[in-house]
Design an enzyme around this catalytic site. Structure first.
Site, PDB file in Angstrom:
ATOM      1  CD  GLU A 189       5.143   6.959  -2.105  1.00  0.00           C
ATOM      2  OE1 GLU A 189       5.086   6.303  -1.054  1.00  0.00           O
ATOM      3  OE2 GLU A 189       5.978   7.862  -2.291  1.00  0.00           O
ATOM      4  CD  GLU A 236       7.980   2.563  -1.786  1.00  0.00           C
ATOM      5  OE1 GLU A 236       8.243   3.280  -0.788  1.00  0.00           O
ATOM      6  OE2 GLU A 236       7.998   3.002  -2.955  1.00  0.00           O
TER       7      GLU A 236
END
Length: 605
Positions: free
Chosen positions: A161, A235
């Site tokens: 991320e 995710e």
């Protein structure tokens, strides 16, 4: 042995060994599950219809002191990945070096913060040098497990991320090169939330997305910025994590199934984060800070398809039915559940005060001004990472004690070993009582968990991080004790003759010892501590984690493999209030709940 072509992303569909392939993945972190249970959890993953295991790799566990590596026992990454291969699962490895994961400092070692100028997750030389040495070791462990070597690892994630952090445009190419230059040739990918996808990414690395609901046209946005590439939700958040003092998050199975069904209908690959959350044992939980510091709880149940103790929830059963539609053969049988029990309460027989335990710590450090825990001269020069630090000095009067907001994160304050109050992020000032002559001022400071996500990573030094003032004058002349409660300290404490018997002479803060007798084979159980305040529980030397009466978590998971038939030792470190016993339950009490789907922040993270 060499094989056919590995995982490729050359068109709108993944291929593996030249054949179309869809990733049906799930995350289980080996460092959050007792090693004896790895096989059970992976069998349940396979029986649910998943074909790929994903796991992070926590740098701070594998290199706890600078230059000292640990890939043994609970941290035997090679054994874990090899076990997945035996189960017929592929593996996507997420080696960081930053992993987020609701894990202390996002998996980065705290000793990096000894450098006052450190810039984590950038090409700052001190960070680059440390990453290079870590990757040298890590890649030597994982390279034989790559697909091209005959192993199960079909892809690796570059960092984690970074689009939401994006401080240094040279950093992600450095991490990519760090893997490839060491001989990693498998598919590389990145993962970002919707907001983070705006960051440009890296050439030759597949972008994937993290989300919980299909709002904002997130999937279409990914397709638009990366045409003719396979789509993957790296995710898919099956639940959410909890912080102390708030509610336990639940994500109802009906809401989840609607989204997962649509993702699958659209031919998109998916990874369930988490498939099984497990436990942030010890002091390893992370924290949030979006303006207010909020430490996370010990349990990482996550309301995932497999519960913290590995039980198949209704969510698991519904997902298994859904995933079975994407298999031509019947799914394997689901392993039988682990036996659980509520053991009889155990009563405390011995105790030792915090003050009497100090003789078993490493030599205290004397300093004119306070020193943060990372810069204490302990642990072979790597400083203190976790636990508590005790700061003592003398005061000659009463008056206003002001922390100047330099307490990280919570301090119990004592004058001549009598408790006078607590300092934390909200409370910066205490009135100390008047008294005659010099008195000892003690501050027992707890690192409640370093922030694991956001822009504040460089500011996660713990202990006392600046001056503390008494009547507007900085205090000086400190004696500092490291109380990280590592196994050697606990062993010295246990074997000492300093324990007092009976309950009449109890003192908090202190350590309380009990014997727990187990008849027959041990079973999973949950420790409950009604009447206790805040502290840590050790079973046969294993740190189970923190408890705190404010909830929502009102239990600690005690896995059967950490018990033995016959006598077991329980030690509780309690800060403020205690009962004469600890109790056990067959099932966990998660406290008050809140529906994660009603929270807008989950769409943004």
């Amino acid at each position: 042995m060499s094989r056919l072509e590995g995982l490729r992303a050359d068109s709108s569909q993944f291929t593996l060994e030249g054949e179309p392939f869809r990733i049906l993945g799930g995350s289980i972190h080996y460092f959050r599950v007792p090693k004896a249970y790895w096989e059970d959890r992976l069998l349940k993953m396979k029986a649910c219809g998943l074909n790929t295991l994903t796991t992070y790799v926590p740098w701070n566990m594998h290199e706890p002191e600078r230059g000292t590596f640990n890939f043994q026992d609970q941290l035997d990454l090679k054994a874990y990945v090899s076990l997945a291969a035996q189960m017929g699962l592929w593996v996507i490895l997420r080696p960081g070096p930053y992993i987020c994961a609701e894990w202390d400092l996002g998996g980065l070692p705290s000793w990096l913060l000894q450098d006052k100028d450190m810039q984590l997750r950038t090409t700052y030389p001190g960070f680059v040098d440390a990453v290079n040495l870590y990757f040298d070791k890590l890649v030597s462990v994982i390279k034989p497990l790559m697909f091209e070597e005959g192993g199960p690892i079909i892809a690796l994630q570059v960092e984690n991320e970074y689009g939401s952090f994006a401080k240094d445009e040279k950093y992600m190419p450095f991490i990519k090169n760090g893997l490839q230059s060491r001989g990693v040739n498998e598919l590389l990918l990145t993962s970002d939330n919707w907001e983070g996808l705006r960051y440009g990414g890296i050439e030759g690395v597949l972008k994937t997305i993290n989300l919980q609901r299909l709002s904002f046209g997130a999937i279409q946005h990914l397709a638009d910025i990366q045409p003719q590439k396979p789509l993957m939700v790296m995710e898919y958040w099956s639940g959410w994590f909890d912080v102390w003092g708030e509610h336990h998050h639940v994500f109802h199975v009906e809401d989840m199934l609607v989204v997962v069904s649509e993702i699958l209908d659209r031919g998109i690959s998916i990874n369930l984060y988490m498939f099984h959350g497990g436990t942030s044992f010890g002091f390893m939980n992370g924290a949030m800070d979006f303006g207010t510091y909020k430490p996370q709880v010990t349990s990482y149940d996550y309301d995932a398809p497999l519960s913290e103790a590995g039980e198949c929830t209704p969510k698991y059963q519904h997902l298994r039915k859904l995933f079975s539609q994407y298999h031509s053969e019947p799914l394997p049988e689901v392993p039988s559940p682990q036996e659980k029990t509520a053991y009889k309460p155990v009563f405390f027989e011995q105790n030792i005060s915090l003050w009497n335990s100090l003789q078993f710590t490493d030599k205290p450090y004397r300093s004119e001004r306070p020193v943060n825990m990372e810069n204490l001269p302990v642990n072979n020069g790597s400083g203190q990472s976790y636990g508590y630090t005790l700061y003592e000095t003398t005061v000659s009067s009463g008056g206003a004690l002001n922390s100047k907001n330099n307490i990280r994160d919570r301090a119990l304050v004592f004058v001549d070993r009598q408790f006078v109050g607590c300092l934390d992020y909200r409370t910066h000032e205490l009135a100390l009582p008047d008294g005659k002559g010099a008195r000892t001022l003690s501050l027992l400071v707890e690192n409640c968990g370093r922030v694991n996500y956001g822009k504040a990573l460089d500011e996660q030094r713990k202990g006392i991080v600046g001056d503390i003032e008494m009547n507007h004058t900085p205090l000086t002349g400190f004696t500092i004790f490291c109380l990280d409660m590592k196994p050697n300290f606990m062993k010295r404490l246990t074997c000492s003759g300093q324990w007092k018997t009976g309950t009449k002479s109890t003192s908090v803060p202190g350590f309380f010892q009990a014997r727990m007798c187990v008849d027959g084979p041990p079973r999973d159980t949950f420790i409950t501590l009604p009447g206790w305040g805040k502290g840590v529980v050790f079973i046969n030397g294993q740190n189970l984690g923190r408890y705190w009466y404010i909830g929502p978590q009102n239990f600690l998971y005690l896995p059967a493999p950490w018990l033995r038939s016959g006598e077991n030792q329980i030690i509780v470190f309690e800060e403020q209030k205690m009962d004469d016993r600890i109790q056990f339950a067959e099932n966990p009490d998660h406290g008050r709940t809140i529906d994660v789907y009603k929270l807008p922040f989950c769409t943004l993270l």
